[in-house]
Design a protein around this motif. Structure first.
Motif, PDB file in Angstrom:
ATOM      1  N   TYR A  20     -15.267  55.894  14.460  1.00  0.00           N
ATOM      2  CA  TYR A  20     -15.228  54.695  13.638  1.00  0.00           C
ATOM      3  C   TYR A  20     -13.825  54.090  13.595  1.00  0.00           C
ATOM      4  CZ  TYR A  20     -16.774  51.479  10.019  1.00  0.00           C
ATOM      5  OH  TYR A  20     -17.099  50.345   9.322  1.00  0.00           O
ATOM      6  N   ASN A  21     -12.805  54.937  13.538  1.00  0.00           N
ATOM      7  CA  ASN A  21     -11.428  54.437  13.540  1.00  0.00           C
ATOM      8  C   ASN A  21     -11.095  53.718  14.838  1.00  0.00           C
ATOM      9  OD1 ASN A  21     -10.952  55.326  10.969  1.00  0.00           O
ATOM     10  ND2 ASN A  21      -9.669  57.052  11.563  1.00  0.00           N
ATOM     11  N   ARG A  22     -11.609  54.225  15.951  1.00  0.00           N
ATOM     12  CA  ARG A  22     -11.393  53.559  17.239  1.00  0.00           C
ATOM     13  C   ARG A  22     -11.980  52.147  17.188  1.00  0.00           C
ATOM     14  NH1 ARG A  22     -13.760  57.079  20.380  1.00  0.00           N
ATOM     15  NH2 ARG A  22     -11.909  58.360  20.411  1.00  0.00           N
ATOM     16  N   TYR A  23     -13.183  52.042  16.647  1.00  0.00           N
ATOM     17  CA  TYR A  23     -13.817  50.733  16.463  1.00  0.00           C
ATOM     18  C   TYR A  23     -12.959  49.830  15.569  1.00  0.00           C
ATOM     19  CZ  TYR A  23     -16.792  47.644  13.619  1.00  0.00           C
ATOM     20  OH  TYR A  23     -17.295  46.587  12.900  1.00  0.00           O
ATOM     21  N   CYS A  24     -12.487  50.353  14.458  1.00  0.00           N
ATOM     22  CA  CYS A  24     -11.663  49.555  13.535  1.00  0.00           C
ATOM     23  C   CYS A  24     -10.405  49.036  14.226  1.00  0.00           C
ATOM     24  CB  CYS A  24     -11.278  50.373  12.309  1.00  0.00           C
ATOM     25  SG  CYS A  24     -12.654  50.753  11.205  1.00  0.00           S
ATOM     26  N   LEU A  25      -9.740  49.897  14.975  1.00  0.00           N
ATOM     27  CA  LEU A  25      -8.504  49.497  15.649  1.00  0.00           C
ATOM     28  C   LEU A  25      -8.750  48.463  16.748  1.00  0.00           C
ATOM     29  CD1 LEU A  25      -6.767  52.974  15.905  1.00  0.00           C
ATOM     30  CD2 LEU A  25      -5.998  51.024  14.530  1.00  0.00           C
ATOM     31  N   LEU A  26      -9.791  48.658  17.532  1.00  0.00           N
ATOM     32  CA  LEU A  26     -10.043  47.764  18.660  1.00  0.00           C
ATOM     33  C   LEU A  26     -10.702  46.449  18.247  1.00  0.00           C
ATOM     34  CD1 LEU A  26     -11.189  50.387  21.311  1.00  0.00           C
ATOM     35  CD2 LEU A  26      -8.980  49.207  21.170  1.00  0.00           C
ATOM     36  N   SER A  27     -11.572  46.495  17.259  1.00  0.00           N
ATOM     37  CA  SER A  27     -12.283  45.281  16.852  1.00  0.00           C
ATOM     38  C   SER A  27     -11.549  44.511  15.763  1.00  0.00           C
ATOM     39  CB  SER A  27     -13.681  45.638  16.327  1.00  0.00           C
ATOM     40  OG  SER A  27     -13.585  46.292  15.070  1.00  0.00           O
ATOM     41  N   LYS A  28     -10.692  45.205  15.031  1.00  0.00           N
ATOM     42  CA  LYS A  28      -9.982  44.632  13.873  1.00  0.00           C
ATOM     43  C   LYS A  28     -10.948  44.182  12.771  1.00  0.00           C
ATOM     44  CE  LYS A  28      -5.894  43.603  16.487  1.00  0.00           C
ATOM     45  NZ  LYS A  28      -5.771  44.926  16.954  1.00  0.00           N
ATOM     46  N   GLU A  29     -12.128  44.791  12.724  1.00  0.00           N
ATOM     47  CA  GLU A  29     -13.164  44.471  11.733  1.00  0.00           C
ATOM     48  C   GLU A  29     -13.024  45.291  10.450  1.00  0.00           C
ATOM     49  OE1 GLU A  29     -15.863  42.283  11.763  1.00  0.00           O
ATOM     50  OE2 GLU A  29     -14.977  41.403  13.559  1.00  0.00           O
ATOM     51  N   LYS A  31     -10.467  48.678   8.361  1.00  0.00           N
ATOM     52  CA  LYS A  31      -9.256  49.496   8.334  1.00  0.00           C
ATOM     53  C   LYS A  31      -9.619  50.936   8.681  1.00  0.00           C
ATOM     54  CE  LYS A  31      -6.795  46.687   5.055  1.00  0.00           C
ATOM     55  NZ  LYS A  31      -6.057  46.589   3.829  1.00  0.00           N
ATOM     56  N   PRO A  32      -8.836  51.575   9.547  1.00  0.00           N
ATOM     57  CA  PRO A  32      -9.101  52.979   9.875  1.00  0.00           C
ATOM     58  C   PRO A  32      -9.066  53.852   8.625  1.00  0.00           C
ATOM     59  CG  PRO A  32      -7.533  52.041  11.410  1.00  0.00           C
ATOM     60  CD  PRO A  32      -7.714  51.037  10.296  1.00  0.00           C
ATOM     61  N   ARG A  33      -9.860  54.908   8.662  1.00  0.00           N
ATOM     62  CA  ARG A  33      -9.922  55.863   7.557  1.00  0.00           C
ATOM     63  C   ARG A  33      -8.843  56.917   7.701  1.00  0.00           C
ATOM     64  NH1 ARG A  33     -15.088  55.982   5.062  1.00  0.00           N
ATOM     65  NH2 ARG A  33     -15.742  53.818   5.063  1.00  0.00           N
ATOM     66  N   ILE A  44     -19.928  54.268   4.404  1.00  0.00           N
ATOM     67  CA  ILE A  44     -20.080  52.943   5.007  1.00  0.00           C
ATOM     68  C   ILE A  44     -21.541  52.523   4.849  1.00  0.00           C
ATOM     69  CG2 ILE A  44     -18.160  53.189   6.627  1.00  0.00           C
ATOM     70  CD1 ILE A  44     -20.258  53.521   8.861  1.00  0.00           C
ATOM     71  N   SER A  45     -21.756  51.241   4.695  1.00  0.00           N
ATOM     72  CA  SER A  45     -23.101  50.700   4.465  1.00  0.00           C
ATOM     73  C   SER A  45     -23.866  50.546   5.773  1.00  0.00           C
ATOM     74  CB  SER A  45     -22.987  49.334   3.791  1.00  0.00           C
ATOM     75  OG  SER A  45     -22.392  48.418   4.696  1.00  0.00           O
ATOM     76  N   LYS A  46     -25.147  50.302   5.658  1.00  0.00           N
ATOM     77  CA  LYS A  46     -25.981  49.998   6.832  1.00  0.00           C
ATOM     78  C   LYS A  46     -25.428  48.781   7.547  1.00  0.00           C
ATOM     79  CE  LYS A  46     -30.025  49.496   9.246  1.00  0.00           C
ATOM     80  NZ  LYS A  46     -29.926  48.223   9.900  1.00  0.00           N
ATOM     81  N   ALA A  47     -24.974  47.780   6.809  1.00  0.00           N
ATOM     82  CA  ALA A  47     -24.387  46.593   7.429  1.00  0.00           C
ATOM     83  C   ALA A  47     -23.169  46.967   8.280  1.00  0.00           C
ATOM     84  CB  ALA A  47     -24.008  45.568   6.365  1.00  0.00           C
TER      85      ALA A  47
END
Length: 168
Positions: A20-29, A31-33, A44-47
């Motif tokens: 999930y952190n990789r996703y946060c860093l690459l997508s900027k959607e 903040k990493p945990r 994290i929610s279903k959304a």
């Protein structure tokens, strides 16, 4: 077989904080945990799961989604090829709690006959049948006697500390 209509592949492990952190860093959607990245992602929610899944599908050019209840059960059951019942669920002997104290790493635990790890206990896993959401397998806070392939509870898709997911 059974209620599963076509072949599918399911992730061996729960989606981790590291994933999930990789996703946060690459997508900027997001903040990493902080904390142990070897734990499954929770809170994290279903959304948010859907955003992660859409991003992963786009960057990998493969179609990812949450499993259906039938797919999850089929994969977790592995035609009955189950390891010794040593799952991260609550075990109390006398007044002392021996297991189920907290989350463990997503790679901990024994594999079933098809290679799935931590499908029972640790985090309860969200599955989606259309608009109906349930969690499967139980969490570390559930009693060991209740944790099983057949454990299913309704879920509303909101973020909580006990729910994680894996992908098809």
């Amino acid at each position: 077989g059974g209620k599963v209509e076509s072949p599918f592949a399911i992730s061996k492990y729960e989606v981790s904080i590291e994933d999930y952190n990789r996703y946060c860093l690459l997508s900027k959607e997001c903040k990493p945990r902080r904390g142990r990245v070897s734990l499954p992602i929770t809170d994290i929610s279903k959304a948010s799961m859907d955003k992660y899944t859409a991003w992963l599908s786009k960057v990998s050019r493969a179609k990812y989604r949450l499993p259906t209840g039938a797919e999850w059960t089929h994969a977790a059951d592995a035609n009955g090829e189950q390891p010794k019942k040593d799952f991260n669920c609550t075990v109390v002997v006398g007044s002392q709690q021996l297991k189920g104290l907290s989350l463990t790493g997503y790679k901990s635990g024994l594999e079933n006959g098809w290679g799935l790890v931590n499908y029972i206990g640790n985090v309860q896993e969200l599955v989606a049948d259309g608009n109906t959401l349930t969690v499967r397998g139980g969490a570390y806070s559930d009693q060991l006697a209740q944790c099983s392939v057949n454990l299913s509870k309704p879920h509303n898709g909101s973020a909580d500390r006990l729910t994680g997911f894996r992908l098809v």
